[in-house]
Motif scaffolding. Sequence first.
Motif, PDB file in Angstrom:
ATOM      1  N   GLY A 181      13.485   3.126 -11.958  1.00 54.02           N
ATOM      2  CA  GLY A 181      12.390   4.081 -12.055  1.00 54.02           C
ATOM      3  C   GLY A 181      12.378   5.042 -10.878  1.00 54.02           C
ATOM      4  O   GLY A 181      12.821   4.715  -9.780  1.00 54.02           O
ATOM      5  N   ARG A 182      11.867   6.253 -11.126  1.00 54.14           N
ATOM      6  CA  ARG A 182      11.787   7.292 -10.086  1.00 54.14           C
ATOM      7  C   ARG A 182      10.343   7.420  -9.625  1.00 54.14           C
ATOM      8  O   ARG A 182       9.452   7.725 -10.418  1.00 54.14           O
ATOM      9  N   ALA A 183      10.131   7.210  -8.333  1.00 54.51           N
ATOM     10  CA  ALA A 183       8.779   7.214  -7.773  1.00 54.51           C
ATOM     11  C   ALA A 183       8.332   8.617  -7.394  1.00 54.51           C
ATOM     12  O   ALA A 183       9.138   9.549  -7.274  1.00 54.51           O
ATOM     13  N   SER A 184       7.019   8.773  -7.213  1.00 54.64           N
ATOM     14  CA  SER A 184       6.420   9.993  -6.682  1.00 54.64           C
ATOM     15  C   SER A 184       5.779   9.662  -5.336  1.00 54.64           C
ATOM     16  O   SER A 184       5.844   8.521  -4.875  1.00 54.64           O
ATOM     17  N   GLU A 185       5.125  10.644  -4.734  1.00 59.42           N
ATOM     18  CA  GLU A 185       4.510  10.417  -3.427  1.00 59.42           C
ATOM     19  C   GLU A 185       3.144   9.752  -3.530  1.00 59.42           C
ATOM     20  O   GLU A 185       2.588   9.334  -2.519  1.00 59.42           O
ATOM     21  N   SER A 186       2.591   9.654  -4.745  1.00 62.60           N
ATOM     22  CA  SER A 186       1.195   9.250  -4.861  1.00 62.60           C
ATOM     23  C   SER A 186       0.993   7.810  -5.297  1.00 62.60           C
ATOM     24  O   SER A 186      -0.146   7.365  -5.418  1.00 62.60           O
ATOM     25  N   GLU A 187       2.070   7.058  -5.566  1.00 57.94           N
ATOM     26  CA  GLU A 187       1.895   5.659  -5.923  1.00 57.94           C
ATOM     27  C   GLU A 187       1.710   4.821  -4.662  1.00 57.94           C
ATOM     28  O   GLU A 187       2.422   4.997  -3.686  1.00 57.94           O
ATOM     29  N   ARG A 188       0.766   3.917  -4.710  1.00 60.80           N
ATOM     30  CA  ARG A 188       0.516   3.061  -3.549  1.00 60.80           C
ATOM     31  C   ARG A 188       1.667   2.076  -3.366  1.00 60.80           C
ATOM     32  O   ARG A 188       2.211   1.541  -4.325  1.00 60.80           O
ATOM     33  N   ASP A 189       2.027   1.844  -2.116  1.00 62.69           N
ATOM     34  CA  ASP A 189       3.113   0.908  -1.791  1.00 62.69           C
ATOM     35  C   ASP A 189       2.731  -0.504  -2.234  1.00 62.69           C
ATOM     36  O   ASP A 189       1.614  -0.963  -2.001  1.00 62.69           O
ATOM     37  N   ILE A 190       3.657  -1.213  -2.910  1.00 62.89           N
ATOM     38  CA  ILE A 190       3.396  -2.589  -3.340  1.00 62.89           C
ATOM     39  C   ILE A 190       4.445  -3.550  -2.794  1.00 62.89           C
ATOM     40  O   ILE A 190       4.666  -4.623  -3.354  1.00 62.89           O
ATOM     41  N   ARG A 191       5.110  -3.194  -1.712  1.00 63.55           N
ATOM     42  CA  ARG A 191       6.154  -4.073  -1.177  1.00 63.55           C
ATOM     43  C   ARG A 191       5.577  -5.413  -0.730  1.00 63.55           C
ATOM     44  O   ARG A 191       4.521  -5.483  -0.100  1.00 63.55           O
ATOM     45  N   ALA A 238       5.579  -1.327 -22.300  1.00 62.02           N
ATOM     46  CA  ALA A 238       4.698  -0.227 -21.896  1.00 62.02           C
ATOM     47  C   ALA A 238       4.421  -0.381 -20.406  1.00 62.02           C
ATOM     48  O   ALA A 238       3.616  -1.228 -20.002  1.00 62.02           O
ATOM     49  N   LEU A 239       5.095   0.419 -19.604  1.00 61.15           N
ATOM     50  CA  LEU A 239       5.023   0.267 -18.155  1.00 61.15           C
ATOM     51  C   LEU A 239       3.976   1.184 -17.540  1.00 61.15           C
ATOM     52  O   LEU A 239       3.744   2.311 -18.005  1.00 61.15           O
ATOM     53  N   GLY A 240       3.372   0.701 -16.472  1.00 60.52           N
ATOM     54  CA  GLY A 240       2.492   1.490 -15.631  1.00 60.52           C
ATOM     55  C   GLY A 240       2.902   1.345 -14.184  1.00 60.52           C
ATOM     56  O   GLY A 240       3.673   0.454 -13.825  1.00 60.52           O
ATOM     57  N   HIS A 241       2.424   2.216 -13.336  1.00 60.44           N
ATOM     58  CA  HIS A 241       2.582   2.264 -11.879  1.00 60.44           C
ATOM     59  C   HIS A 241       3.244   3.561 -11.433  1.00 60.44           C
ATOM     60  O   HIS A 241       2.727   4.226 -10.548  1.00 60.44           O
ATOM     61  N   LEU A 242       4.391   3.930 -12.013  1.00 63.06           N
ATOM     62  CA  LEU A 242       5.042   5.179 -11.636  1.00 63.06           C
ATOM     63  C   LEU A 242       4.411   6.332 -12.407  1.00 63.06           C
ATOM     64  O   LEU A 242       4.159   6.226 -13.602  1.00 63.06           O
ATOM     65  N   HIS A 243       4.186   7.450 -11.738  1.00 66.89           N
ATOM     66  CA  HIS A 243       3.400   8.539 -12.308  1.00 66.89           C
ATOM     67  C   HIS A 243       4.208   9.540 -13.115  1.00 66.89           C
ATOM     68  O   HIS A 243       3.632  10.401 -13.781  1.00 66.89           O
ATOM     69  N   GLY A 244       5.522   9.468 -13.051  1.00 69.83           N
ATOM     70  CA  GLY A 244       6.362  10.366 -13.836  1.00 69.83           C
ATOM     71  C   GLY A 244       6.753   9.720 -15.150  1.00 69.83           C
ATOM     72  O   GLY A 244       7.252   8.591 -15.167  1.00 69.83           O
ATOM     73  N   PRO A 245       6.542  10.402 -16.295  1.00 68.73           N
ATOM     74  CA  PRO A 245       6.985   9.827 -17.570  1.00 68.73           C
ATOM     75  C   PRO A 245       8.495   9.693 -17.588  1.00 68.73           C
ATOM     76  O   PRO A 245       9.210  10.633 -17.248  1.00 68.73           O
TER      77      PRO A 245
END
Length: 389
Positions: A188-198, A217-224
């Motif tokens: 998956g490709r992340a954006s700058e606005s997802e909260r870190d979950i490490r 059906a995935l959630g967390h990353l903001h880019g479709p």
Amino acid sequence: MRLLHTSDWHLGRTLHGVDLLDHQASFLDHLVDVVRSERVAAVVVAGDVYDRAIPPVEAVTLLSDTLARLAEHTTVVVTSGNHDSATRLGFGSALMRERVRLRTRVASLGEPVEVAGALVYGLPYLDPDVCRAELAPVAGDGARTLLPRSHEAVTRAALARVQADVATRRGGTRPRVVVAAHAFVVGGRASESERDIRVGGVDHVPADVFAGADYVALGHLHGPQVVDGPAGTVLRYSGSPLAYSFSEQHHAKSSVLVDLSGDAPVTTLVAAPVPRRLADVTGTLDDLLGAAGEPHVDDWVRVTVTDTARPADLFRRVRQRFPHALVVQHRPEHPDAGRERTVLVNAAADPVVVAADFVAHVTGARPTAAELAVLRAAHEHVAAAERSA
């Protein structure tokens, strides 16, 4: 059978101080219209319904009204994400009407919502530190051995419960299996606005843990986006309905219409309404006040002024030209060679790396491995306390 996949509403979020609730309400109006027009059997909301554990009253009211409207036309399956308080979001789930199904508890992740011949399993966000005991297999003597401290371990254990439940339902026609999960899947490709979950320095799970599902059906990353997965399984992020950072300005925001009636899931993106475009505008102040700025006067903009010397009355002049400017910054195109450059930090940065850079800046030496371990332990302790708020 068709379902509509959406996620990451982040109700109550702001964008550089701008209240987005009215725009979020417009998206939810659109979602209700799509459900009506497309005769959707189920809406799956894959986490991060709210933007924070204790959401504003207006966001709670908006969610309540939206679920009631959707339930007039379809079944709604809602899971909790890492921004949500699972306890608060799931409050009253046992009292909800039959067509509103909240999945916020680990104990019920192996219990599907049955919709038109499909089994929809809603997985809440699985925090390894919280779930590794509850998801651990039970030995013959009743003892549990903690799972490894990783997103992969807890997600794999959760899917084992899903697969075990599916196995009990084998009979005539194989049911379609849909899994809603809030996770960072490899690829998956992340954006700058997802909260870190490490956790332990790792934030992702491999796609193969979802083998056996028809649609994830995935959630967390903001880019479709689609994520490569095991054969026979379609993994897709619906993305957020609005852009929540300038890194998302080129996203085509949408929800996903999923047709499960054929041999394999067929997905169609349904474009979300765009309340106002985001754009970066860069140049000298004279250029931006002239023709170069004309296409962006109605956009939310991040303005970067490149004059060698900072222009007088910069902020006022930019705001007169761009009334919806969210960020105004002066960055000379050719800064002085000896001038120290500012390092930008965004929400996607690893907090431990940021802290280590600060230690190096202050002390002149990088932290040792032992010091890094202390920094990471401190960050994860604070993050866990915030999630449990």
